[in-house]
Scaffold this motif. Structure first.
Motif, mmCIF file in Angstrom:
data_model
loop_
_atom_site.group_PDB
_atom_site.id
_atom_site.type_symbol
_atom_site.label_atom_id
_atom_site.label_comp_id
_atom_site.label_asym_id
_atom_site.label_seq_id
_atom_site.Cartn_x
_atom_site.Cartn_y
_atom_site.Cartn_z
ATOM 1 N N ARG A 1 0.836 -1.219 0.000
ATOM 2 C CA ARG A 1 0.000 0.000 0.000
ATOM 3 C C ARG A 1 0.861 1.254 0.000
ATOM 4 N NH1 ARG A 1 -5.387 -0.158 0.584
ATOM 5 N NH2 ARG A 1 -5.338 1.929 1.429
ATOM 6 N N GLY A 2 2.180 1.064 0.143
ATOM 7 C CA GLY A 2 3.084 2.209 0.177
ATOM 8 C C GLY A 2 3.119 2.900 1.525
ATOM 9 N N TRP A 3 2.718 2.173 2.567
ATOM 10 C CA TRP A 3 2.631 2.767 3.896
ATOM 11 C C TRP A 3 3.851 2.469 4.745
ATOM 12 C CZ3 TRP A 3 -2.944 1.507 5.984
ATOM 13 C CH2 TRP A 3 -3.875 2.271 5.272
ATOM 14 N N SER A 4 4.171 3.420 5.608
ATOM 15 C CA SER A 4 5.171 3.204 6.653
ATOM 16 C C SER A 4 4.475 2.528 7.838
ATOM 17 C CB SER A 4 5.756 4.549 7.107
ATOM 18 O OG SER A 4 4.755 5.323 7.756
ATOM 19 N N GLN A 5 5.256 2.058 8.782
ATOM 20 C CA GLN A 5 4.663 1.484 9.995
ATOM 21 C C GLN A 5 3.828 2.539 10.718
ATOM 22 O OE1 GLN A 5 8.006 -0.056 12.225
ATOM 23 N NE2 GLN A 5 7.843 -2.056 11.241
ATOM 24 N N LYS A 6 4.309 3.772 10.720
ATOM 25 C CA LYS A 6 3.585 4.843 11.397
ATOM 26 C C LYS A 6 2.229 5.091 10.732
ATOM 27 C CE LYS A 6 3.914 9.606 12.921
ATOM 28 N NZ LYS A 6 4.651 10.841 12.925
ATOM 29 N N GLN A 7 2.189 5.059 9.399
ATOM 30 C CA GLN A 7 0.923 5.285 8.697
ATOM 31 C C GLN A 7 -0.081 4.180 8.995
ATOM 32 O OE1 GLN A 7 2.952 5.747 4.924
ATOM 33 N NE2 GLN A 7 2.091 7.794 4.678
ATOM 34 N N ARG B 1 6.702 -10.363 17.862
ATOM 35 C CA ARG B 1 6.909 -10.227 19.303
ATOM 36 C C ARG B 1 5.644 -9.870 20.066
ATOM 37 N NH1 ARG B 1 11.034 -6.014 20.024
ATOM 38 N NH2 ARG B 1 10.622 -5.468 17.873
ATOM 39 N N ASP B 2 4.552 -9.604 19.364
ATOM 40 C CA ASP B 2 3.268 -9.320 20.006
ATOM 41 C C ASP B 2 2.206 -10.248 19.435
ATOM 42 O OD1 ASP B 2 3.934 -7.319 21.774
ATOM 43 O OD2 ASP B 2 2.851 -5.727 20.730
ATOM 44 N N ASN B 3 1.396 -10.798 20.305
ATOM 45 C CA ASN B 3 0.234 -11.545 19.835
ATOM 46 C C ASN B 3 -0.797 -10.546 19.342
ATOM 47 O OD1 ASN B 3 1.176 -14.115 20.474
ATOM 48 N ND2 ASN B 3 0.536 -13.908 22.596
ATOM 49 N N VAL B 4 -1.559 -10.952 18.372
ATOM 50 C CA VAL B 4 -2.542 -10.057 17.773
ATOM 51 C C VAL B 4 -3.939 -10.505 18.181
ATOM 52 C CG1 VAL B 4 -3.461 -9.167 15.602
ATOM 53 C CG2 VAL B 4 -1.008 -9.595 15.843
ATOM 54 N N LEU B 5 -4.654 -9.607 18.811
ATOM 55 C CA LEU B 5 -6.042 -9.884 19.177
ATOM 56 C C LEU B 5 -6.902 -9.854 17.924
ATOM 57 C CD1 LEU B 5 -6.327 -7.563 22.314
ATOM 58 C CD2 LEU B 5 -5.938 -10.033 22.270
ATOM 59 N N LEU B 6 -8.043 -10.523 17.981
ATOM 60 C CA LEU B 6 -8.954 -10.565 16.840
ATOM 61 C C LEU B 6 -9.384 -9.160 16.436
ATOM 62 C CD1 LEU B 6 -10.545 -12.155 14.776
ATOM 63 C CD2 LEU B 6 -12.338 -12.471 16.500
ATOM 64 N N ALA B 7 -9.637 -8.301 17.402
ATOM 65 C CA ALA B 7 -10.045 -6.928 17.087
ATOM 66 C C ALA B 7 -8.959 -6.209 16.294
ATOM 67 C CB ALA B 7 -10.359 -6.165 18.372
ATOM 68 N N THR B 8 -7.709 -6.404 16.684
ATOM 69 C CA THR B 8 -6.589 -5.781 15.975
ATOM 70 C C THR B 8 -6.457 -6.372 14.580
ATOM 71 O OG1 THR B 8 -5.447 -5.388 18.072
ATOM 72 C CG2 THR B 8 -4.112 -5.279 16.055
ATOM 73 N N ALA B 9 -6.600 -7.685 14.462
ATOM 74 C CA ALA B 9 -6.524 -8.342 13.155
ATOM 75 C C ALA B 9 -7.605 -7.794 12.226
ATOM 76 C CB ALA B 9 -6.652 -9.851 13.305
ATOM 77 N N THR C 1 -3.158 2.793 16.708
ATOM 78 C CA THR C 1 -2.163 2.254 17.636
ATOM 79 C C THR C 1 -0.849 2.992 17.413
ATOM 80 O OG1 THR C 1 -1.249 0.204 18.552
ATOM 81 C CG2 THR C 1 -1.370 0.347 16.154
ATOM 82 N N SER C 2 0.230 2.479 17.969
ATOM 83 C CA SER C 2 1.525 3.140 17.844
ATOM 84 C C SER C 2 2.425 2.418 16.844
ATOM 85 C CB SER C 2 2.223 3.168 19.213
ATOM 86 O OG SER C 2 2.557 1.851 19.610
ATOM 87 N N GLN C 3 3.395 3.138 16.322
ATOM 88 C CA GLN C 3 4.367 2.546 15.401
ATOM 89 C C GLN C 3 5.144 1.421 16.070
ATOM 90 O OE1 GLN C 3 8.023 3.196 15.642
ATOM 91 N NE2 GLN C 3 8.217 1.552 14.154
ATOM 92 N N PRO C 4 5.593 1.576 17.340
ATOM 93 C CA PRO C 4 6.300 0.451 17.964
ATOM 94 C C PRO C 4 5.449 -0.814 18.074
ATOM 95 C CG PRO C 4 6.772 2.479 19.147
ATOM 96 C CD PRO C 4 5.664 2.787 18.163
ATOM 97 N N ALA D 1 5.604 -2.479 14.760
ATOM 98 C CA ALA D 1 6.924 -3.113 14.620
ATOM 99 C C ALA D 1 6.979 -4.433 15.384
ATOM 100 C CB ALA D 1 8.023 -2.170 15.111
ATOM 101 N N ARG D 2 6.430 -4.450 16.593
ATOM 102 C CA ARG D 2 6.427 -5.694 17.390
ATOM 103 C C ARG D 2 5.560 -6.761 16.730
ATOM 104 N NH1 ARG D 2 5.902 -1.906 21.518
ATOM 105 N NH2 ARG D 2 3.713 -2.443 21.794
ATOM 106 N N ILE D 3 4.431 -6.368 16.164
ATOM 107 C CA ILE D 3 3.565 -7.328 15.461
ATOM 108 C C ILE D 3 4.312 -7.896 14.257
ATOM 109 C CG2 ILE D 3 1.476 -7.588 14.059
ATOM 110 C CD1 ILE D 3 0.154 -5.486 15.897
ATOM 111 N N GLU D 4 4.920 -7.019 13.459
ATOM 112 C CA GLU D 4 5.631 -7.472 12.260
ATOM 113 C C GLU D 4 6.809 -8.380 12.594
ATOM 114 O OE1 GLU D 4 4.631 -3.873 9.115
ATOM 115 O OE2 GLU D 4 6.687 -4.118 9.812
#
Length: 96
Positions: free
Chosen positions: A38-44, A63-71, A51-54, A57-60
């Motif tokens: 999509r041409g997006w940065s993590q911040k975008q 290092r972070d589990n992803v909740l269904l709502a976040t998914a 949410t936050s850029q960090p 980064a942790r999801i990518e």
């Protein structure tokens, strides 16, 4: 961040991210590839889902589990299915 504020440089960055995503698609689908296509940065992406850029980064980096709502938020923001998000996060593997 300064380059993102300049419209001309922002477009160049978007194009470079999209080209990088095309090269990465040859391997397995990952969240970063979906984001970059999509041409997006993590911040975008972070701003798009509230949410936050960090956190992105942790999801990518797995290092972070992803909740269904976040998914669901990721799927909507990236305009892909929840199945594609699941595959990109490595959750599509069948259980033994």
């Amino acid at each position: 961040a300064a380059r993102e504020r300049d419209p001309q440089q922002r477009e160049r960055l978007k194009g470079a991210r999209a080209r990088l995503a095309e090269k990465l698609k040859a391997t397995q689908p990952k969240l970063a590839t979906l984001r970059l296509s999509r041409g997006w940065s993590q911040k975008q992406l972070a701003e798009a889902i509230g949410t936050s850029q960090p956190h992105i980064a942790r999801i990518e980096n797995g290092r972070d589990n992803v909740l269904l709502a976040t998914a669901n938020q990721l799927a909507r923001a990236l305009d892909v299915s929840l199945d594609e998000i699941s595959a990109a996060l490595g959750y599509d593997k069948t259980l033994p």
